[in-house]
Design a protein around this motif. Structure first.
Motif, PDB file in Angstrom:
ATOM      1  N   CYS A 101     -13.255 -15.439  19.525  1.00 16.70           N
ATOM      2  CA  CYS A 101     -11.765 -14.826  19.713  1.00 16.70           C
ATOM      3  C   CYS A 101     -10.319 -14.835  19.036  1.00 16.70           C
ATOM      4  CB  CYS A 101     -11.562 -15.640  21.029  1.00 16.70           C
ATOM      5  SG  CYS A 101     -12.833 -15.791  22.548  1.00 16.70           S
ATOM      6  N   LYS A 102     -10.880 -14.801  17.810  1.00 20.67           N
ATOM      7  CA  LYS A 102      -9.654 -15.160  16.413  1.00 20.67           C
ATOM      8  C   LYS A 102     -10.588 -13.738  15.443  1.00 20.67           C
ATOM      9  CE  LYS A 102      -8.130 -19.640  17.196  1.00 20.67           C
ATOM     10  NZ  LYS A 102      -7.242 -20.395  17.121  1.00 20.67           N
ATOM     11  N   TYR A 103      -9.655 -12.400  15.402  1.00 22.45           N
ATOM     12  CA  TYR A 103      -9.458 -11.408  14.697  1.00 22.45           C
ATOM     13  C   TYR A 103      -8.467 -11.817  14.001  1.00 22.45           C
ATOM     14  CZ  TYR A 103     -11.360  -9.519  18.726  1.00 22.45           C
ATOM     15  OH  TYR A 103     -12.812  -9.764  20.207  1.00 22.45           O
ATOM     16  N   ALA A 104      -9.031 -10.409  12.734  1.00 26.86           N
ATOM     17  CA  ALA A 104      -8.554 -10.757  11.481  1.00 26.86           C
ATOM     18  C   ALA A 104      -8.013  -9.422  11.373  1.00 26.86           C
ATOM     19  CB  ALA A 104      -8.733 -11.819  10.450  1.00 26.86           C
ATOM     20  N   MET A 105      -7.079  -9.153   9.999  1.00 23.23           N
ATOM     21  CA  MET A 105      -7.216  -7.260  10.154  1.00 23.23           C
ATOM     22  C   MET A 105      -6.149  -7.380   8.334  1.00 23.23           C
ATOM     23  SD  MET A 105      -5.482  -5.225  13.016  1.00 23.23           S
ATOM     24  CE  MET A 105      -6.355  -4.396  14.634  1.00 23.23           C
ATOM     25  N   THR A 106      -6.388  -6.204   8.022  1.00 21.35           N
ATOM     26  CA  THR A 106      -5.864  -5.698   7.146  1.00 21.35           C
ATOM     27  C   THR A 106      -5.063  -5.124   6.909  1.00 21.35           C
ATOM     28  OG1 THR A 106      -7.430  -7.451   5.402  1.00 21.35           O
ATOM     29  CG2 THR A 106      -5.958  -6.173   4.016  1.00 21.35           C
ATOM     30  N   PHE A 107      -3.608  -5.122   7.001  1.00 24.10           N
ATOM     31  CA  PHE A 107      -3.020  -3.499   7.318  1.00 24.10           C
ATOM     32  C   PHE A 107      -2.049  -3.845   5.685  1.00 24.10           C
ATOM     33  CE2 PHE A 107       1.821  -3.432   8.333  1.00 24.10           C
ATOM     34  CZ  PHE A 107       1.666  -1.967   9.653  1.00 24.10           C
ATOM     35  N   SER A 108      -2.116  -2.760   5.461  1.00 25.28           N
ATOM     36  CA  SER A 108      -1.042  -2.181   4.103  1.00 25.28           C
ATOM     37  C   SER A 108      -0.347  -1.127   4.617  1.00 25.28           C
ATOM     38  CB  SER A 108      -1.608  -1.632   3.257  1.00 25.28           C
ATOM     39  OG  SER A 108      -2.433  -0.393   3.155  1.00 25.28           O
ATOM     40  N   THR A 109       1.078  -1.527   3.893  1.00 27.00           N
ATOM     41  CA  THR A 109       2.103  -0.600   3.708  1.00 27.00           C
ATOM     42  C   THR A 109       2.892  -0.388   2.777  1.00 27.00           C
ATOM     43  OG1 THR A 109       4.772  -0.294   5.606  1.00 27.00           O
ATOM     44  CG2 THR A 109       3.355  -3.241   5.534  1.00 27.00           C
ATOM     45  N   PRO A 110       4.041   0.179   2.947  1.00 27.62           N
ATOM     46  CA  PRO A 110       4.811   0.274   1.025  1.00 27.62           C
ATOM     47  C   PRO A 110       5.687  -1.218   1.569  1.00 27.62           C
ATOM     48  CG  PRO A 110       4.789   2.751   1.547  1.00 27.62           C
ATOM     49  CD  PRO A 110       4.200   1.601   2.959  1.00 27.62           C
ATOM     50  N   ALA A 111       6.251  -1.169   2.526  1.00 23.60           N
ATOM     51  CA  ALA A 111       7.301  -1.892   3.323  1.00 23.60           C
ATOM     52  C   ALA A 111       7.105  -3.375   2.544  1.00 23.60           C
ATOM     53  CB  ALA A 111       7.407  -2.729   4.456  1.00 23.60           C
ATOM     54  N   ALA A 112       5.559  -3.740   2.549  1.00 30.66           N
ATOM     55  CA  ALA A 112       5.517  -5.090   1.488  1.00 30.66           C
ATOM     56  C   ALA A 112       5.117  -5.081   0.003  1.00 30.66           C
ATOM     57  CB  ALA A 112       3.897  -5.437   2.327  1.00 30.66           C
ATOM     58  N   CYS A 113       5.854  -4.218  -0.560  1.00 26.39           N
ATOM     59  CA  CYS A 113       5.488  -3.589  -1.839  1.00 26.39           C
ATOM     60  C   CYS A 113       6.697  -4.249  -2.543  1.00 26.39           C
ATOM     61  CB  CYS A 113       5.577  -2.323  -2.154  1.00 26.39           C
ATOM     62  SG  CYS A 113       4.297  -1.570  -1.662  1.00 26.39           S
ATOM     63  N   THR A 114       6.258  -5.625  -3.330  1.00 24.70           N
ATOM     64  CA  THR A 114       7.355  -5.995  -4.304  1.00 24.70           C
ATOM     65  C   THR A 114       7.849  -5.214  -5.204  1.00 24.70           C
ATOM     66  OG1 THR A 114       5.810  -7.549  -5.912  1.00 24.70           O
ATOM     67  CG2 THR A 114       6.787  -8.032  -3.003  1.00 24.70           C
ATOM     68  N   GLY A 148       1.249  -1.372   0.447  1.00 22.13           N
ATOM     69  CA  GLY A 148      -0.140  -0.148  -0.257  1.00 22.13           C
ATOM     70  C   GLY A 148       1.323   1.319  -0.119  1.00 22.13           C
ATOM     71  N   ALA A 149       0.481   2.623  -0.617  1.00 28.18           N
ATOM     72  CA  ALA A 149       1.650   3.462  -0.433  1.00 28.18           C
ATOM     73  C   ALA A 149       1.110   4.287   0.806  1.00 28.18           C
ATOM     74  CB  ALA A 149      -0.086   4.912  -1.286  1.00 28.18           C
ATOM     75  N   ALA A 150       1.139   3.967   1.887  1.00 31.05           N
ATOM     76  CA  ALA A 150       0.629   4.357   3.158  1.00 31.05           C
ATOM     77  C   ALA A 150       0.434   3.796   3.961  1.00 31.05           C
ATOM     78  CB  ALA A 150      -0.071   5.695   3.459  1.00 31.05           C
ATOM     79  N   PRO A 151       1.221   3.742   5.657  1.00 29.36           N
ATOM     80  CA  PRO A 151       0.668   2.729   6.186  1.00 29.36           C
ATOM     81  C   PRO A 151      -0.970   2.784   6.795  1.00 29.36           C
ATOM     82  CG  PRO A 151       2.665   3.188   6.766  1.00 29.36           C
ATOM     83  CD  PRO A 151       2.174   4.237   5.872  1.00 29.36           C
ATOM     84  N   ALA A 152      -1.859   1.494   6.674  1.00 30.31           N
ATOM     85  CA  ALA A 152      -2.880   2.149   7.475  1.00 30.31           C
ATOM     86  C   ALA A 152      -3.406   0.327   7.270  1.00 30.31           C
ATOM     87  CB  ALA A 152      -3.364   2.469   6.058  1.00 30.31           C
ATOM     88  N   VAL A 153      -4.636   0.926   8.514  1.00 31.97           N
ATOM     89  CA  VAL A 153      -5.430  -0.654   8.644  1.00 31.97           C
ATOM     90  C   VAL A 153      -6.402  -0.608   8.657  1.00 31.97           C
ATOM     91  CG1 VAL A 153      -6.022  -1.979  10.748  1.00 31.97           C
ATOM     92  CG2 VAL A 153      -4.355  -1.371  10.888  1.00 31.97           C
ATOM     93  N   HIS A 154      -6.804  -1.600   7.026  1.00 36.14           N
ATOM     94  CA  HIS A 154      -7.511  -0.840   6.086  1.00 36.14           C
ATOM     95  C   HIS A 154      -9.399  -2.112   7.053  1.00 36.14           C
ATOM     96  CE1 HIS A 154      -6.047   0.655   3.219  1.00 36.14           C
ATOM     97  NE2 HIS A 154      -5.091  -0.169   3.272  1.00 36.14           N
ATOM     98  N   THR A 155      -8.869  -3.213   7.318  1.00 34.50           N
ATOM     99  CA  THR A 155     -10.587  -4.380   7.399  1.00 34.50           C
ATOM    100  C   THR A 155     -10.540  -5.190   8.536  1.00 34.50           C
ATOM    101  OG1 THR A 155      -9.684  -6.137   6.642  1.00 34.50           O
ATOM    102  CG2 THR A 155     -11.381  -4.699   5.169  1.00 34.50           C
ATOM    103  N   VAL A 156     -10.985  -4.888   9.857  1.00 36.05           N
ATOM    104  CA  VAL A 156     -10.976  -5.805  11.275  1.00 36.05           C
ATOM    105  C   VAL A 156     -12.576  -6.867  10.619  1.00 36.05           C
ATOM    106  CG1 VAL A 156     -11.292  -5.939  13.840  1.00 36.05           C
ATOM    107  CG2 VAL A 156      -9.964  -3.864  11.969  1.00 36.05           C
ATOM    108  N   SER A 157     -12.584  -7.848  11.685  1.00 29.47           N
ATOM    109  CA  SER A 157     -13.278  -9.490  11.490  1.00 29.47           C
ATOM    110  C   SER A 157     -13.037  -9.468  12.697  1.00 29.47           C
ATOM    111  CB  SER A 157     -13.782  -9.884   9.940  1.00 29.47           C
ATOM    112  OG  SER A 157     -12.274 -10.822   9.641  1.00 29.47           O
ATOM    113  N   GLU A 158     -13.749 -11.006  13.046  1.00 29.66           N
ATOM    114  CA  GLU A 158     -14.281 -11.756  13.943  1.00 29.66           C
ATOM    115  C   GLU A 158     -14.129 -12.978  13.125  1.00 29.66           C
ATOM    116  OE1 GLU A 158     -14.845 -12.845  18.622  1.00 29.66           O
ATOM    117  OE2 GLU A 158     -15.643 -11.114  17.389  1.00 29.66           O
ATOM    118  N   PRO A 159     -13.890 -14.193  12.298  1.00 26.32           N
ATOM    119  CA  PRO A 159     -14.437 -14.598  11.772  1.00 26.32           C
ATOM    120  C   PRO A 159     -14.850 -16.272  12.549  1.00 26.32           C
ATOM    121  CG  PRO A 159     -11.795 -14.518  11.014  1.00 26.32           C
ATOM    122  CD  PRO A 159     -12.318 -14.019  12.026  1.00 26.32           C
ATOM    123  N   GLU A 160     -13.707 -15.635  13.774  1.00 26.29           N
ATOM    124  CA  GLU A 160     -14.155 -17.374  14.445  1.00 26.29           C
ATOM    125  C   GLU A 160     -13.835 -16.880  16.469  1.00 26.29           C
ATOM    126  OE1 GLU A 160     -11.484 -20.461  14.979  1.00 26.29           O
ATOM    127  OE2 GLU A 160     -11.001 -20.626  12.330  1.00 26.29           O
TER     128      GLU A 160
END
Length: 183
Positions: A138-151, A124-136
């Protein structure tokens, strides 16, 4: 006179000893933090290191979720922490890959296991948290974007998209050859 001076001098020595012990504890804490940072896996080339010490928040209804990369994930309501959703541990990169972080050992659920958060890391262009859910429970899921992850492939794709957008913009701004000046 000698009997009364000793206790005052002793009090000064105790106060000085307490100051030195406080300083020692602070230095030991700082040394441990530096050791922890040197043990932390920030990616093959240290590209995720700038994220350490930052916190990102996303609103999701009545709660806010805060991700502090390489530290912790929390659920908040206003300024109050409602639940610890997990802590970074030395082996928190899932399967040694740099696309998924797992924060374990969060606050225990009222009827279940300790809370845990799986964070999917994306380009992602800038660090940010985009989504949060609780699929199970007490088990949470997040999506985090950051330029550091760009290939390199992500950067090539973004460059190509930008080139196409620029071409489209320049074509739409070009004068229409069929139009005539009526003056």
């Amino acid at each position: 006179v000698l009997c009364c001076a000793v206790p005052a001098e002793l009090q000064e020595m105790r106060a000085e000893s307490k100051k030195l012990n406080d300083k020692k504890r602070d230095l030991e804490r700082r040394i441990e933090e530096i050791k922890k940072r040197t043990r932390t896996d920030y990616g093959p080339h240290g590209e995720f290191r700038p994220a350490h010490g930052t916190c990102l928040t996303v609103d999701a209804g009545e709660y806010q979720y805060e991700l502090c990369p390489f530290d912790r994930v929390t659920q908040k309501q206003g300024s109050r922490v409602v639940a610890e959703l997990g802590k970074w541990q030395d082996d928190s990169w899932e399967g040694g890959r740099y696309g998924t972080m797992v924060y374990k050992g969060g606050q225990r659920c009222w009827s279940g296991p300790d809370r845990q958060t799986t964070v999917t890391v994306e380009c992602g262009a800038a660090p940010a948290v985009h989504t949060v859910s609780e699929p199970e429970m007490c088990k949470y899921a997040m999506t985090f974007s950051t330029p550091a992850a760009c290939t390199d492939a992500d950067l090539k794709s973004a460059s190509e998209t930008l080139r196409v957008l620029r071409e489209g913009a320049s074509q739409s701004m070009a004068p229409n050859a069929a139009a005539k000046d009526e003056l």
